[in-house]
Design a protein around this motif. Structure first.
Motif, PDB file in Angstrom:
ATOM      1  N   THR A   3      18.543  -1.976  15.616  1.00 15.46           N
ATOM      2  CA  THR A   3      17.290  -1.680  14.904  1.00 15.46           C
ATOM      3  C   THR A   3      16.099  -1.973  15.809  1.00 15.46           C
ATOM      4  O   THR A   3      16.099  -2.956  16.547  1.00 15.46           O
ATOM      5  CB  THR A   3      17.208  -2.567  13.645  1.00 15.46           C
ATOM      6  N   TYR A  54      22.101  -4.201   3.940  1.00 14.19           N
ATOM      7  CA  TYR A  54      23.514  -4.624   4.010  1.00 14.19           C
ATOM      8  C   TYR A  54      24.092  -4.600   2.604  1.00 14.19           C
ATOM      9  O   TYR A  54      23.610  -5.258   1.698  1.00 14.19           O
ATOM     10  CB  TYR A  54      23.654  -6.000   4.672  1.00 14.19           C
ATOM     11  N   VAL A  58      13.238  -7.776  12.580  1.00 15.86           N
ATOM     12  CA  VAL A  58      13.710  -6.754  11.632  1.00 15.86           C
ATOM     13  C   VAL A  58      13.529  -7.226  10.176  1.00 15.86           C
ATOM     14  O   VAL A  58      13.479  -8.423   9.902  1.00 15.86           O
ATOM     15  CB  VAL A  58      15.195  -6.368  11.853  1.00 15.86           C
ATOM     16  N   ALA A 101      24.397  -3.951  13.466  1.00 13.99           N
ATOM     17  CA  ALA A 101      23.284  -3.340  12.718  1.00 13.99           C
ATOM     18  C   ALA A 101      21.945  -3.928  13.162  1.00 13.99           C
ATOM     19  O   ALA A 101      21.003  -3.196  13.492  1.00 13.99           O
ATOM     20  CB  ALA A 101      23.496  -3.545  11.215  1.00 13.99           C
ATOM     21  N   ILE A 102      21.866  -5.251  13.209  1.00 15.25           N
ATOM     22  CA  ILE A 102      20.585  -5.901  13.521  1.00 15.25           C
ATOM     23  C   ILE A 102      20.112  -5.518  14.920  1.00 15.25           C
ATOM     24  O   ILE A 102      18.941  -5.205  15.135  1.00 15.25           O
ATOM     25  CB  ILE A 102      20.721  -7.438  13.357  1.00 15.25           C
ATOM     26  N   LEU A 137      15.265  -7.417   6.534  1.00 12.93           N
ATOM     27  CA  LEU A 137      16.623  -7.409   5.968  1.00 12.93           C
ATOM     28  C   LEU A 137      16.531  -7.296   4.453  1.00 12.93           C
ATOM     29  O   LEU A 137      15.759  -8.019   3.818  1.00 12.93           O
ATOM     30  CB  LEU A 137      17.347  -8.725   6.283  1.00 12.93           C
ATOM     31  N   GLU A 155      24.097  -1.224   7.011  1.00 12.08           N
ATOM     32  CA  GLU A 155      25.316  -1.978   7.324  1.00 12.08           C
ATOM     33  C   GLU A 155      26.229  -1.881   6.097  1.00 12.08           C
ATOM     34  O   GLU A 155      25.924  -2.452   5.047  1.00 12.08           O
ATOM     35  CB  GLU A 155      24.952  -3.418   7.673  1.00 12.08           C
ATOM     36  N   TYR A 157      14.252  -1.660   9.739  1.00 14.51           N
ATOM     37  CA  TYR A 157      14.869  -2.180   8.513  1.00 14.51           C
ATOM     38  C   TYR A 157      16.387  -2.136   8.593  1.00 14.51           C
ATOM     39  O   TYR A 157      16.967  -1.123   8.968  1.00 14.51           O
ATOM     40  CB  TYR A 157      14.439  -1.345   7.307  1.00 14.51           C
ATOM     41  N   VAL A 158      17.002  -3.234   8.187  1.00 16.75           N
ATOM     42  CA  VAL A 158      18.462  -3.289   8.071  1.00 16.75           C
ATOM     43  C   VAL A 158      18.811  -3.525   6.605  1.00 16.75           C
ATOM     44  O   VAL A 158      18.282  -4.449   5.982  1.00 16.75           O
ATOM     45  CB  VAL A 158      19.051  -4.461   8.891  1.00 16.75           C
ATOM     46  N   SER A 201      15.923   2.655  10.768  1.00 15.81           N
ATOM     47  CA  SER A 201      16.671   2.189   9.594  1.00 15.81           C
ATOM     48  C   SER A 201      18.141   2.080   9.953  1.00 15.81           C
ATOM     49  O   SER A 201      18.703   3.028  10.507  1.00 15.81           O
ATOM     50  CB  SER A 201      16.557   3.206   8.450  1.00 15.81           C
ATOM     51  N   VAL A 202      18.743   0.944   9.651  1.00 14.63           N
ATOM     52  CA  VAL A 202      20.179   0.801   9.905  1.00 14.63           C
ATOM     53  C   VAL A 202      20.860   0.319   8.622  1.00 14.63           C
ATOM     54  O   VAL A 202      20.434  -0.651   8.001  1.00 14.63           O
ATOM     55  CB  VAL A 202      20.455  -0.169  11.076  1.00 14.63           C
ATOM     56  N   ALA A 222      17.035   0.264   3.411  1.00 20.26           N
ATOM     57  CA  ALA A 222      16.750   0.358   4.850  1.00 20.26           C
ATOM     58  C   ALA A 222      15.509   1.221   5.091  1.00 20.26           C
ATOM     59  O   ALA A 222      15.215   1.593   6.229  1.00 20.26           O
ATOM     60  CB  ALA A 222      17.952   0.941   5.597  1.00 20.26           C
TER      61      ALA A 222
END
Ligand SMILES: [Zn+2]
Length: 335
Positions: free
Chosen positions: A252, A260, A279, A248-249, A281, A237, A257-258, A234-235, A158
């Protein structure tokens, strides 16, 4: 020996199994000092992921090497080692790029909720500590075999940067260690999404600056409030459901940035929606070939705190129940 086998939803048995033996010359046999129950074990335990007959369980482990195959040179009997949930040779192109969990010789580990374990590709999969560590360090070293590395990868993927704003979706052990990792990487603000008091407390101890208890659209609105309407840089998940992924998405900022790292169950993304969120991913099974051992040995981090329940291995079924009912964050098992 006895080991852990899942027979069906809620049906964990600790029963006689064959002792593991060297079957390829790249194998090692490890006598486990500790193992544990993973959040991902709960999917089949809850009947949300089909199993193909009785399934031996467990993929997090550390312990003392008992025996190695003739091709194993640098891992030796008597060493304390930490392994990973995915085996890797640590020499193929994917490994050299740092994606050991996509190794061309990858096997996903099973059978670690047992006193002894056969580890394929021992030289690439196992990392030895300098000397045998003291007992109090074992929980943190065990965390390095999956959950810490997964939390770390979540923060890394992230793009957590010094001073950045980070959101962590999911308050399981991985999410909590995502908080710890973001803190280590210098995040300025870390917002943990949790509605569980004990987990909120540990999140704060690991470095969370804010707690958001709302979920879904309300959760997203709270994150927007806290970030002046912008969204987070930054997230992370750390759950794997459609709801957590969308949360999460949409938390952001455009260009953010996500990551997962929760194994997805029923996650489907709408291309158009994704297109307009702007975003990045990045996720997947974390390359957790243990690399954070130094930070544990020198006392910089104490990820073993996620184990809030320790049981003798033969009580493994209670470990599953406690995690399933969210009475425990993560259950450590001692053979
Ligand atoms: Zn490889």
């Amino acid at each position: 020996m006895k080991g852990t086998v899942l027979y069906g939803p809620g049906d964990i048995r600790f029963e006689d199994r064959e002792d593991p033996k060297i079957s390829a010359q790249t194998d090692a046999i490890v006598r486990l000092s500790a193992t544990c129950v993973c959040g991902s074990d709960l999917w089949p335990y809850r009947g949300l992921q089909p199993i193909d007959g009785p399934t031996p369980m467990g993929h997090e482990y550390c312990g003392i090497v008992e025996e190695v195959g003739s091709a194993v040179k640098f891992i030796k009997p008597g060493q304390f080692v930490v392994g990973s949930f995915a085996t890797s040779d640590n020499t193929c192109p994917h490994c050299l790029y740092g994606y050991q969990s996509s190794c061309m010789h990858r096997e996903f580990m099973l059978r670690a909720q047992a006193p002894f374990l056969r580890v394929p590709q021992a030289e690439g999969t196992l990392v030895a500590t300098p000397g045998v560590p003291s007992k109090d360090l074992v929980p943190s070293l065990l965390a390095a075999s999956d959950v810490l590395g997964t939390g770390w990868f979540a923060a890394d993927a992230a793009n957590v940067k010094p001073g950045g704003t980070v959101v962590v979706v999911g308050d399981g052990a991985v999410g909590l260690l995502g908080v710890l990792s973001a803190k280590q990487m210098g995040a300025g603000r870390i917002i943990a999404m949790s509605r569980h008091e004990k987990r909120q407390k540990l999140a704060r101890e690991f470095g969370a600056t804010d707690i958001v208890t709302e979920r879904g659209d309300e959760g997203i609105a709270r994150i927007k409030d806290l970030t002046k309407g912008i969204g987070a840089d930054s997230v992370l998940e750390c759950v794997g459901t459609k709801e957590s992924m969308m949360q999460a998405i949409h938390s952001t900022r455009p260009g953010g940035y996500v990551s997962y790292v929760g194994v997805p169950h029923g996650v489907e993304l709408d291309g158009q929606q994704l297109f307009f969120t702007h975003v990045h991913l990045h996720g997947g099974p974390a390359p957790v070939r243990p690399k954070l051992i130094d930070l544990i040995l020198n006392g910089a981090i104490n990820p073993g705190k996620v184990f809030d329940l320790a049981l003798p291995l033969d009580q493994v079924a209670e470990g599953y129940r406690a995690m399933d009912e969210r009475r425990a964050i993560k259950a450590l098992l001692r053979p």
